[in-house]
Scaffold this motif. Structure first.
Motif, PDB file in Angstrom:
ATOM      1  N   LEU A  62       0.908  -1.196  -0.164  1.00 27.40           N
ATOM      2  CA  LEU A  62      -0.044   0.002   0.043  1.00 27.40           C
ATOM      3  C   LEU A  62       0.931   1.206   0.016  1.00 27.40           C
ATOM      4  O   LEU A  62       1.912   1.432   0.730  1.00 27.40           O
ATOM      5  N   ILE A  63       0.775   2.061  -1.043  1.00 27.94           N
ATOM      6  CA  ILE A  63       1.425   3.385  -1.236  1.00 27.94           C
ATOM      7  C   ILE A  63       0.573   4.460  -0.879  1.00 27.94           C
ATOM      8  O   ILE A  63      -0.544   4.625  -1.467  1.00 27.94           O
ATOM      9  N   LEU A 155       8.358  -5.679 -10.309  1.00 26.33           N
ATOM     10  CA  LEU A 155       6.683  -5.955 -10.057  1.00 26.33           C
ATOM     11  C   LEU A 155       6.169  -5.920 -11.423  1.00 26.33           C
ATOM     12  O   LEU A 155       6.582  -5.593 -12.053  1.00 26.33           O
ATOM     13  N   GLN A 156       4.928  -6.649 -11.264  1.00 24.81           N
ATOM     14  CA  GLN A 156       4.172  -6.815 -12.450  1.00 24.81           C
ATOM     15  C   GLN A 156       3.015  -5.745 -12.488  1.00 24.81           C
ATOM     16  O   GLN A 156       2.348  -5.851 -11.693  1.00 24.81           O
ATOM     17  N   LEU A 157       2.674  -5.432 -13.700  1.00 27.75           N
ATOM     18  CA  LEU A 157       1.691  -4.266 -13.648  1.00 27.75           C
ATOM     19  C   LEU A 157       0.380  -4.987 -13.562  1.00 27.75           C
ATOM     20  O   LEU A 157      -0.454  -4.266 -12.835  1.00 27.75           O
ATOM     21  N   ASN A 158       0.259  -6.185 -13.963  1.00 26.44           N
ATOM     22  CA  ASN A 158      -0.977  -6.775 -13.595  1.00 26.44           C
ATOM     23  C   ASN A 158      -1.420  -7.107 -11.973  1.00 26.44           C
ATOM     24  O   ASN A 158      -2.674  -6.829 -11.806  1.00 26.44           O
ATOM     25  N   ASP A 159      -0.242  -7.039 -11.265  1.00 34.04           N
ATOM     26  CA  ASP A 159      -0.596  -6.997  -9.880  1.00 34.04           C
ATOM     27  C   ASP A 159      -0.977  -5.742  -9.251  1.00 34.04           C
ATOM     28  O   ASP A 159      -2.214  -5.411  -8.445  1.00 34.04           O
ATOM     29  N   VAL A 160      -0.656  -4.763  -9.979  1.00 35.23           N
ATOM     30  CA  VAL A 160      -1.312  -3.191  -9.624  1.00 35.23           C
ATOM     31  C   VAL A 160      -2.708  -3.385 -10.234  1.00 35.23           C
ATOM     32  O   VAL A 160      -3.683  -2.719  -9.407  1.00 35.23           O
ATOM     33  N   LEU A 161      -3.083  -3.762 -11.326  1.00 42.23           N
ATOM     34  CA  LEU A 161      -4.400  -3.507 -11.947  1.00 42.23           C
ATOM     35  C   LEU A 161      -5.090  -4.420 -10.962  1.00 42.23           C
ATOM     36  O   LEU A 161      -6.467  -4.093 -10.953  1.00 42.23           O
ATOM     37  N   GLU A 162      -4.865  -5.479 -10.498  1.00 39.65           N
ATOM     38  CA  GLU A 162      -5.587  -6.218  -9.691  1.00 39.65           C
ATOM     39  C   GLU A 162      -5.898  -6.057  -8.518  1.00 39.65           C
ATOM     40  O   GLU A 162      -6.512  -6.783  -7.592  1.00 39.65           O
ATOM     41  N   GLY A 163      -4.906  -4.949  -8.089  1.00 36.89           N
ATOM     42  CA  GLY A 163      -5.498  -4.512  -6.523  1.00 36.89           C
ATOM     43  C   GLY A 163      -4.473  -5.007  -5.652  1.00 36.89           C
ATOM     44  O   GLY A 163      -4.657  -4.712  -4.401  1.00 36.89           O
ATOM     45  N   LYS A 164      -3.300  -5.919  -6.021  1.00 34.97           N
ATOM     46  CA  LYS A 164      -2.319  -6.418  -5.109  1.00 34.97           C
ATOM     47  C   LYS A 164      -1.605  -5.225  -4.360  1.00 34.97           C
ATOM     48  O   LYS A 164      -1.117  -5.475  -3.181  1.00 34.97           O
ATOM     49  N   ILE A 165      -1.337  -4.614  -5.535  1.00 34.34           N
ATOM     50  CA  ILE A 165      -0.398  -3.242  -5.061  1.00 34.34           C
ATOM     51  C   ILE A 165      -1.699  -1.937  -5.043  1.00 34.34           C
ATOM     52  O   ILE A 165      -2.236  -1.820  -6.194  1.00 34.34           O
ATOM     53  N   SER A 166      -1.739  -1.083  -4.095  1.00 32.64           N
ATOM     54  CA  SER A 166      -2.633  -0.158  -4.062  1.00 32.64           C
ATOM     55  C   SER A 166      -2.123   1.292  -3.775  1.00 32.64           C
ATOM     56  O   SER A 166      -1.192   1.264  -2.958  1.00 32.64           O
ATOM     57  N   ILE A 167      -2.639   2.461  -4.483  1.00 33.60           N
ATOM     58  CA  ILE A 167      -2.090   3.708  -4.056  1.00 33.60           C
ATOM     59  C   ILE A 167      -3.440   4.346  -3.869  1.00 33.60           C
ATOM     60  O   ILE A 167      -4.574   4.406  -4.416  1.00 33.60           O
ATOM     61  N   ILE A 168      -2.974   5.126  -2.573  1.00 32.55           N
ATOM     62  CA  ILE A 168      -4.643   5.914  -1.988  1.00 32.55           C
ATOM     63  C   ILE A 168      -3.869   7.619  -1.838  1.00 32.55           C
ATOM     64  O   ILE A 168      -2.838   7.676  -1.565  1.00 32.55           O
ATOM     65  N   ASP A 169      -4.676   8.228  -2.181  1.00 30.51           N
ATOM     66  CA  ASP A 169      -4.367   9.627  -2.072  1.00 30.51           C
ATOM     67  C   ASP A 169      -5.570  10.507  -2.106  1.00 30.51           C
ATOM     68  O   ASP A 169      -6.562  10.254  -2.542  1.00 30.51           O
ATOM     69  N   MET A 170      -5.670  11.529  -1.394  1.00 30.69           N
ATOM     70  CA  MET A 170      -6.945  12.358  -1.093  1.00 30.69           C
ATOM     71  C   MET A 170      -7.295  13.208  -2.275  1.00 30.69           C
ATOM     72  O   MET A 170      -8.548  13.512  -2.286  1.00 30.69           O
ATOM     73  N   HIS A 171      -6.584  13.409  -3.344  1.00 30.64           N
ATOM     74  CA  HIS A 171      -6.832  14.082  -4.765  1.00 30.64           C
ATOM     75  C   HIS A 171      -7.378  13.146  -5.800  1.00 30.64           C
ATOM     76  O   HIS A 171      -8.070  13.352  -6.625  1.00 30.64           O
ATOM     77  N   GLY A 172      -7.100  11.731  -5.478  1.00 32.02           N
ATOM     78  CA  GLY A 172      -7.762  10.610  -6.344  1.00 32.02           C
ATOM     79  C   GLY A 172      -7.014  10.733  -7.621  1.00 32.02           C
ATOM     80  O   GLY A 172      -7.490   9.838  -8.572  1.00 32.02           O
ATOM     81  N   ASP A 173      -5.633  10.937  -7.743  1.00 33.41           N
ATOM     82  CA  ASP A 173      -5.159  11.031  -9.004  1.00 33.41           C
ATOM     83  C   ASP A 173      -3.541  11.459  -9.165  1.00 33.41           C
ATOM     84  O   ASP A 173      -3.267  11.983  -8.028  1.00 33.41           O
ATOM     85  N   TRP A 174      -3.032  10.920 -10.147  1.00 32.01           N
ATOM     86  CA  TRP A 174      -1.356  11.292 -10.244  1.00 32.01           C
ATOM     87  C   TRP A 174      -1.243  12.834 -10.108  1.00 32.01           C
ATOM     88  O   TRP A 174      -1.506  13.347 -11.020  1.00 32.01           O
ATOM     89  N   MET A 175      -0.398  13.226  -8.938  1.00 33.27           N
ATOM     90  CA  MET A 175       0.171  14.718  -9.045  1.00 33.27           C
ATOM     91  C   MET A 175      -1.033  15.548  -9.346  1.00 33.27           C
ATOM     92  O   MET A 175      -0.719  16.651  -9.631  1.00 33.27           O
TER      93      MET A 175
END
Length: 608
Positions: A62-63, A155-175
């Protein structure tokens, strides 16, 4: 041959799996940050109770945060052949040519980014996606067989897309917070090195991208550093949009506010395995408060500026609430300035007066801006050029400090390696003192200072001066016979008092762990040494080994392992990375260390 990390994959369901609440969240007015700790909208229906997810649904990583630091880290986790040069190696170009990629490879990488980052390639069929995934796996295998055996696998992109790796941020998008601030304050030029960016393949890629796109005129030469060292924000944003699309990580950031982090011993794994239970507020329309479990966690939040309230302001706040004054009167804190500017812009748009026309229902405003840094100077220029402003005064408690970066140029040049060696040779208390010495409070770039001095009719600069007293004064307008409230400001330099409509506090603040509620809860369970409020981290920026702390008894094995699986980036890593840990250079520096640690730790979970 150079290699692009990830093939862009179309996932029809991923927009449905990301939680993006619609509630409005305050934006921090300070630049170079992506604050994930602004006050969220609380779901009262939950009465503060968090819904616990599936017991077996434990994420690998979790990032927290989606600013430049988090983006730079994730890309280095995905790239099969990342640039893992140390900052010392990177600053000594003539002495490590063997470690530098060829110009051909970097250009090949940029071409691949452009080819993969287009919208057309993101709409391919699932069959083509499967073919790309197979080719990516082949490239990953080839990269392992090369002379990079010391580099842990990606790491594999598929693991990100499948939710094994998650990014949480109050703005909801990159930068997103970064871009909103730059747009609101109209910042055209970055205050960072040209080679400081999120591309994990090579630190020269932004320069090559600009040249290949015919935009090298957007690279700025600093003659005293004998290289093109700065770039325009539009170029920077376009390049990072390309990176996000090319690596296939657009639309993966979940919008939410992290309230707490609680490491626990896992009851579903081996006895020594830790689990991080993170309490996240997704908003009332997106499930409210939930507990997200992960094996590892990275805290890449931006600076959380909680400003000190001066004594003169306390009485003003009380009186402001009693008077119920309009939005264009009163004192704005650092986190309130950008939202006010956005509302003012929207108001002009709604009235159809985006041109030089002034509002019919109000007189031009007199603004007092307090602060000595680059943001206060840029705000001053913006306000001075606005049709709704009569005049603006910039108040600084010290003499204006002019320099290209927010640290001395030596930290950014060829001697950077030596400066870092000297910094690391110090004990933690001396490092804390060096951080303060190197940054020296706020500073303004020479170009901005020249621009400030060139607009004498609208801008007034008061140096080495502070506010002594402020009080509301009320006068009755002869035109509309309505009361007009002004802030009468007395300065400590003995000059006559002045009336202002608004005071903007662009003063910044000192960052400490105590400003981050999630880290306060984490530190209670895994205590560590603090110096001036900053954590003493290990070299890979993980939560330092508990054996260094004076505890009555040895920590259990799961706690010791938890410390190695929790990392901090950004301003809170200053005691390890140096005075530029907050900046884009610090994002690159920190991502190299954290990405290697995570890839090694996750190696066993991603064996093929």
């Amino acid at each position: 041959m150079c290699q692009l990390t990830s093939i862009v994959m179309q996932d029809k369901n991923r927009k449905n799996t990301t939680n993006k609440p619609q509630q409005e969240v305050k934006t921090n007015a300070t630049i170079d940050n992506n604050d994930t700790n602004a006050t969220p909208h609380i779901d009262k229906d939950n009465d503060g109770l968090a819904e616990e997810g599936n017991h077996d649904d434990v994420k690998e990583l979790l990032i927290i945060g989606a600013g430049p630091h988090a983006l730079t880290l994730l890309l280095r986790l995905l790239e099969p052949e990342p640039d893992f040069l140390t900052e010392k190696e990177r600053s000594r170009r003539d002495h490590h040519t063997k470690n530098i990629r060829s110009n051909h490879d970097v250009r090949c990488h940029i071409k691949n980014l452009i080819r993969r980052g287009g919208t057309n390639t993101r709409r391919k069929s699932n069959d083509n996606n499967r073919q790309r995934k197979k080719k990516q796996q082949q490239r990953n295998e080839n990269s392992k067989s090369k002379n990079v055996s010391s580099t842990p696998p990606p790491l594999q992109l598929n693991d990100v897309l499948e939710g094994k790796i998650s990014i949480i941020d109050m703005h909801g998008d990159w930068m997103s917070g970064w871009k909103e601030n730059f747009d609101a304050i109209k910042i055209k030029q970055l205050r960072s090195l040209m080679n400081a960016h999120a591309d994990p393949y090579d630190h020269r890629s932004l320069e090559y991208y600009a040249e290949m796109m015919g935009r090298d005129n957007e690279l700025i030469l600093l003659r005293h550093l004998t290289q093109r060292d700065k770039n325009f924000s539009e170029l920077f944003n376009d390049f990072h949009e390309l990176l996000i699309n090319a690596y296939g990580i657009d639309n993966i950031v979940e919008k939410g506010y992290v309230e707490s982090i609680c490491p626990k011993e896992s009851s579903n794994c081996n006895d020594d395995e830790p689990i991080f239970e993170t309490k996240i507020n997704y908003g009332i329309d997106n499930g409210g408060i939930k507990i997200v479990k992960s094996k590892r966690i990275v805290c890449a939040m931006g600076p959380n500026f909680i400003s000190f309230t001066p004594s003169w302001q306390k009485d003003i706040i009380v009186e402001n609430n009693i008077k119920s004054l309009p939005s264009n009167r009163g004192v704005l804190s650092p986190t309130e300035i950008v939202p006010w500017l956005k509302k003012q812009k929207q108001r002009q748009h709604n009235n159809g007066k985006i041109t030089s026309h002034k509002h019919d229902d109000e007189n031009p405003l007199r603004i007092l801006i307090v602060g000595g840094g680059i943001t206060s100077a840029q705000l001053t220029l913006l306000v001075a050029s606005s049709s709704w402003c009569e005049s603006v005064t910039l108040l600084q408690r010290s003499t204006c400090l002019c320099r290209q970066f927010d640290v001395e140029n030596e930290w950014m040049g060829a001697a950077r390696g030596k400066y870092l060696d000297d910094f690391w040779s110090l004990d933690v208390n001396s490092r804390a003192a060096r951080l303060k010495e190197a940054r020296r409070g706020g500073s303004i770039s020479p170009e901005i200072f020249i621009e400030l001095c060139s607009i004498e009719k609208q801008i007034y600069l008061k140096e080495e001066t502070e506010i002594a007293h402020v009080e509301w004064t009320t006068t009755t307008s002869t035109c509309n016979k309505e009361d007009d409230n002004k802030l009468n400001v007395t300065f400590d330099d003995g000059s006559p008092s002045e009336d202002y409509d608004m005071i903007w506090l662009s003063t910044g603040a000192t960052n400490t762990i105590m400003h981050y509620p999630p880290l306060v809860s984490l530190e209670k369970i895994l205590p560590l040494q603090l110096v001036n409020g900053l954590p003493v981290l290990s070299k890979d920026l993980s939560w330092l080994d508990g054996q260094v702390i004076n505890t009555e008894q040895e920590e259990p094995a799961w706690k010791r392992l938890a410390r190695t699986r929790c990392w901090c980036m950004g301003v809170l890593a200053g005691l390890e990375l140096g005075p530029d840990s907050l900046n884009l250079v610090g994002a690159r520096h920190g991502s190299v260390r954290v990405a290697q640690a995570i890839r090694r730790d996750m190696m066993k979970d991603f064996k093929t």
